[in-house]
Design a protein around this motif. Structure first.
Motif, PDB file in Angstrom:
ATOM      1  N   LYS A  47       8.318   0.510 -16.490  1.00 42.20           N
ATOM      2  CA  LYS A  47       7.574   1.441 -17.340  1.00 42.20           C
ATOM      3  C   LYS A  47       6.942   0.698 -18.517  1.00 42.20           C
ATOM      4  CE  LYS A  47       8.134   5.639 -20.116  1.00 42.20           C
ATOM      5  NZ  LYS A  47       9.079   6.668 -20.598  1.00 42.20           N
ATOM      6  N   GLU A  48       7.712  -0.167 -19.163  1.00 39.51           N
ATOM      7  CA  GLU A  48       7.199  -0.918 -20.311  1.00 39.51           C
ATOM      8  C   GLU A  48       6.039  -1.820 -19.904  1.00 39.51           C
ATOM      9  OE1 GLU A  48      10.557  -2.996 -21.804  1.00 39.51           O
ATOM     10  OE2 GLU A  48      11.513  -1.213 -22.677  1.00 39.51           O
ATOM     11  N   ALA A  49       6.161  -2.474 -18.741  1.00 40.70           N
ATOM     12  CA  ALA A  49       5.103  -3.381 -18.283  1.00 40.70           C
ATOM     13  C   ALA A  49       3.819  -2.620 -17.989  1.00 40.70           C
ATOM     14  CB  ALA A  49       5.563  -4.156 -17.051  1.00 40.70           C
ATOM     15  N   LEU A  50       3.936  -1.457 -17.351  1.00 40.99           N
ATOM     16  CA  LEU A  50       2.745  -0.664 -17.042  1.00 40.99           C
ATOM     17  C   LEU A  50       2.117  -0.098 -18.312  1.00 40.99           C
ATOM     18  CD1 LEU A  50       4.022   1.040 -13.795  1.00 40.99           C
ATOM     19  CD2 LEU A  50       1.994  -0.406 -13.970  1.00 40.99           C
ATOM     20  N   PRO A  69      -1.799   2.412  -4.449  1.00 38.80           N
ATOM     21  CA  PRO A  69      -2.918   1.488  -4.631  1.00 38.80           C
ATOM     22  C   PRO A  69      -4.271   2.056  -4.217  1.00 38.80           C
ATOM     23  CG  PRO A  69      -1.024   0.286  -3.842  1.00 38.80           C
ATOM     24  CD  PRO A  69      -0.637   1.736  -3.827  1.00 38.80           C
ATOM     25  N   ASN A  70      -4.319   2.853  -3.136  1.00 41.78           N
ATOM     26  CA  ASN A  70      -5.620   3.391  -2.698  1.00 41.78           C
ATOM     27  C   ASN A  70      -6.139   4.492  -3.619  1.00 41.78           C
ATOM     28  OD1 ASN A  70      -4.083   5.616  -2.000  1.00 41.78           O
ATOM     29  ND2 ASN A  70      -4.429   5.443   0.206  1.00 41.78           N
ATOM     30  N   GLU A  71      -5.350   4.865  -4.614  1.00 41.88           N
ATOM     31  CA  GLU A  71      -5.784   5.845  -5.606  1.00 41.88           C
ATOM     32  C   GLU A  71      -6.199   5.173  -6.914  1.00 41.88           C
ATOM     33  OE1 GLU A  71      -2.887   9.555  -4.338  1.00 41.88           O
ATOM     34  OE2 GLU A  71      -2.063   7.971  -5.593  1.00 41.88           O
ATOM     35  N   LEU A  72      -6.234   3.840  -6.909  1.00 44.07           N
ATOM     36  CA  LEU A  72      -6.551   3.075  -8.114  1.00 44.07           C
ATOM     37  C   LEU A  72      -7.849   2.294  -7.922  1.00 44.07           C
ATOM     38  CD1 LEU A  72      -2.998   1.576  -8.798  1.00 44.07           C
ATOM     39  CD2 LEU A  72      -4.023   3.561  -9.926  1.00 44.07           C
ATOM     40  N   SER A  73      -8.562   2.073  -9.019  1.00 43.59           N
ATOM     41  CA  SER A  73      -9.750   1.209  -8.986  1.00 43.59           C
ATOM     42  C   SER A  73      -9.319  -0.252  -8.880  1.00 43.59           C
ATOM     43  CB  SER A  73     -10.570   1.415 -10.252  1.00 43.59           C
ATOM     44  OG  SER A  73      -9.861   0.909 -11.382  1.00 43.59           O
ATOM     45  N   GLY A  74     -10.292  -1.130  -8.643  1.00 40.76           N
ATOM     46  CA  GLY A  74      -9.978  -2.555  -8.566  1.00 40.76           C
ATOM     47  C   GLY A  74      -9.345  -3.072  -9.843  1.00 40.76           C
ATOM     48  N   TYR A  93       2.533   6.620 -10.942  1.00 42.40           N
ATOM     49  CA  TYR A  93       2.935   7.180  -9.658  1.00 42.40           C
ATOM     50  C   TYR A  93       1.785   7.219  -8.650  1.00 42.40           C
ATOM     51  CZ  TYR A  93       6.752   8.509 -12.706  1.00 42.40           C
ATOM     52  OH  TYR A  93       7.776   8.463 -13.613  1.00 42.40           O
ATOM     53  N   HIS A  94       0.712   6.530  -8.970  1.00 38.46           N
ATOM     54  CA  HIS A  94      -0.435   6.466  -8.055  1.00 38.46           C
ATOM     55  C   HIS A  94      -0.239   5.338  -7.043  1.00 38.46           C
ATOM     56  CE1 HIS A  94      -2.160   9.093 -11.021  1.00 38.46           C
ATOM     57  NE2 HIS A  94      -3.329   9.145 -10.398  1.00 38.46           N
ATOM     58  N   PRO A 100       0.790  -1.235   0.000  1.00 41.07           N
ATOM     59  CA  PRO A 100       0.000   0.000   0.000  1.00 41.07           C
ATOM     60  C   PRO A 100       0.822   1.285   0.000  1.00 41.07           C
ATOM     61  CG  PRO A 100      -0.100  -1.083   2.148  1.00 41.07           C
ATOM     62  CD  PRO A 100       0.551  -2.047   1.214  1.00 41.07           C
ATOM     63  N   ARG A 101       2.050   1.238   0.482  1.00 45.73           N
ATOM     64  CA  ARG A 101       2.852   2.460   0.582  1.00 45.73           C
ATOM     65  C   ARG A 101       3.734   2.691  -0.642  1.00 45.73           C
ATOM     66  NH1 ARG A 101       4.821   2.694   6.950  1.00 45.73           N
ATOM     67  NH2 ARG A 101       2.733   2.603   7.854  1.00 45.73           N
ATOM     68  N   LEU A 102       3.661   1.785  -1.604  1.00 46.39           N
ATOM     69  CA  LEU A 102       4.449   1.929  -2.826  1.00 46.39           C
ATOM     70  C   LEU A 102       3.528   2.258  -3.989  1.00 46.39           C
ATOM     71  CD1 LEU A 102       6.962  -1.071  -2.618  1.00 46.39           C
ATOM     72  CD2 LEU A 102       7.268   1.276  -1.801  1.00 46.39           C
ATOM     73  N   ASN A 103       3.970   3.167  -4.857  1.00 46.86           N
ATOM     74  CA  ASN A 103       3.158   3.472  -6.036  1.00 46.86           C
ATOM     75  C   ASN A 103       3.209   2.324  -7.035  1.00 46.86           C
ATOM     76  OD1 ASN A 103       5.540   3.770  -7.605  1.00 46.86           O
ATOM     77  ND2 ASN A 103       5.646   5.968  -7.205  1.00 46.86           N
TER      78      ASN A 103
END
Length: 233
Positions: free
Chosen positions: A123-126, A139-144, A136-137, A96-99
């Motif tokens: 970067k390529e994988a994302l 996990p709590n800033e992302l949808s499921g 740079y978001h 949770p503390r890592l983007n």
């Protein structure tokens, strides 16, 4: 790629041995997309754990890429998990503390890759999973669905031969589940072998092959093999 021969697994429950797998023989070839199905307690997750080198069989032999990994020590099994297998779980398992970028980078740190290569690969994988604008978001800033895409990016970043997905759509809505399964299909068409545990038939249809487990045994009469046209309709 995967060969299970007479795999048995039992656990101690008090003074009794409980048999979970009762002699599994299974071969999965390189490039296949296989769904393992079955009711709760059938043994499907135990099969997945053995294939993923997260658990050892009580007896029998497990070959991965023609190597007898069921006899490896813990250090060798950890190396196989890091270098040869990518994992995708129902609850994402992101720190949770890592983007997103840092979560994807983790397996490469354990693999000993240099910082520049880690950054480029992450970067390529994302980008591949459609999250170039969410690197740079937290996990709590992302949808499921976005969390699961990060998990898939993390699974593929070390370029494994095999991806294991345990109920990968279990925490997602129907529309997002379709998007995630389309992503798995794309990865499979690019040559990645995928083994997926699911209890949902509408998810299993994305696989080329469906294997049913009941009471610790494979039900040979319920194996379903689909051709490419059928599963992409």
């Amino acid at each position: 790629m995967i060969r299970l021969e007479s795999i048995r697994k039992s656990y101690k429950l008090g003074k009794e041995d409980v048999d979970v797998l009762k002699g599994i023989d299974l071969t999965i070839n390189k490039g296949e997309f296989t769904a393992i199905m079955g009711p709760s307690g059938s043994g499907k997750s135990t099969i997945m754990n053995i294939i993923g080198c997260l658990d050892r069989p009580s007896s029998g032999d497990y070959f991965l890429n023609e190597k007898l990994v069921s006899e490896y020590d813990d250090k060798a099994l950890a190396r196989v998990r890091n270098q040869s297998i990518g994992f995708v779980f129902q609850q994402f398992q992101l720190l949770p503390r890592l983007n997103a970028w840092k979560n994807v980078e983790l397996p490469m740190i354990y693999a000993g890759l240099k910082k520049k290569e880690r950054e480029e690969r992450a970067k390529e994988a994302l980008e591949k999973v459609g999250l170039a604008d969410r690197m740079y978001h937290l996990p709590n800033e992302l949808s499921g669905g976005q969390k699961q895409r990060v998990a898939i990016a993390r699974a593929i970043v070390n370029q494994p031969d095999l991806i294991l997905a345990d109920e990968p759509t279990g925490a997602l809505d129907t529309k997002t589940s379709v998007q995630i399964m389309e992503l798995f299909t794309m990865l499979n068409l690019e040559g990645t072998t995928i083994v997926m545990v699911t209890h949902e038939q509408e998810v299993a249809v994305y696989a080329q092959r469906q294997i049913h487990v009941r009471d610790g045994l494979l039900n040979r009469n319920e194996q379903v093999v689909m051709d490419e046209g059928e599963r992409l309709q």
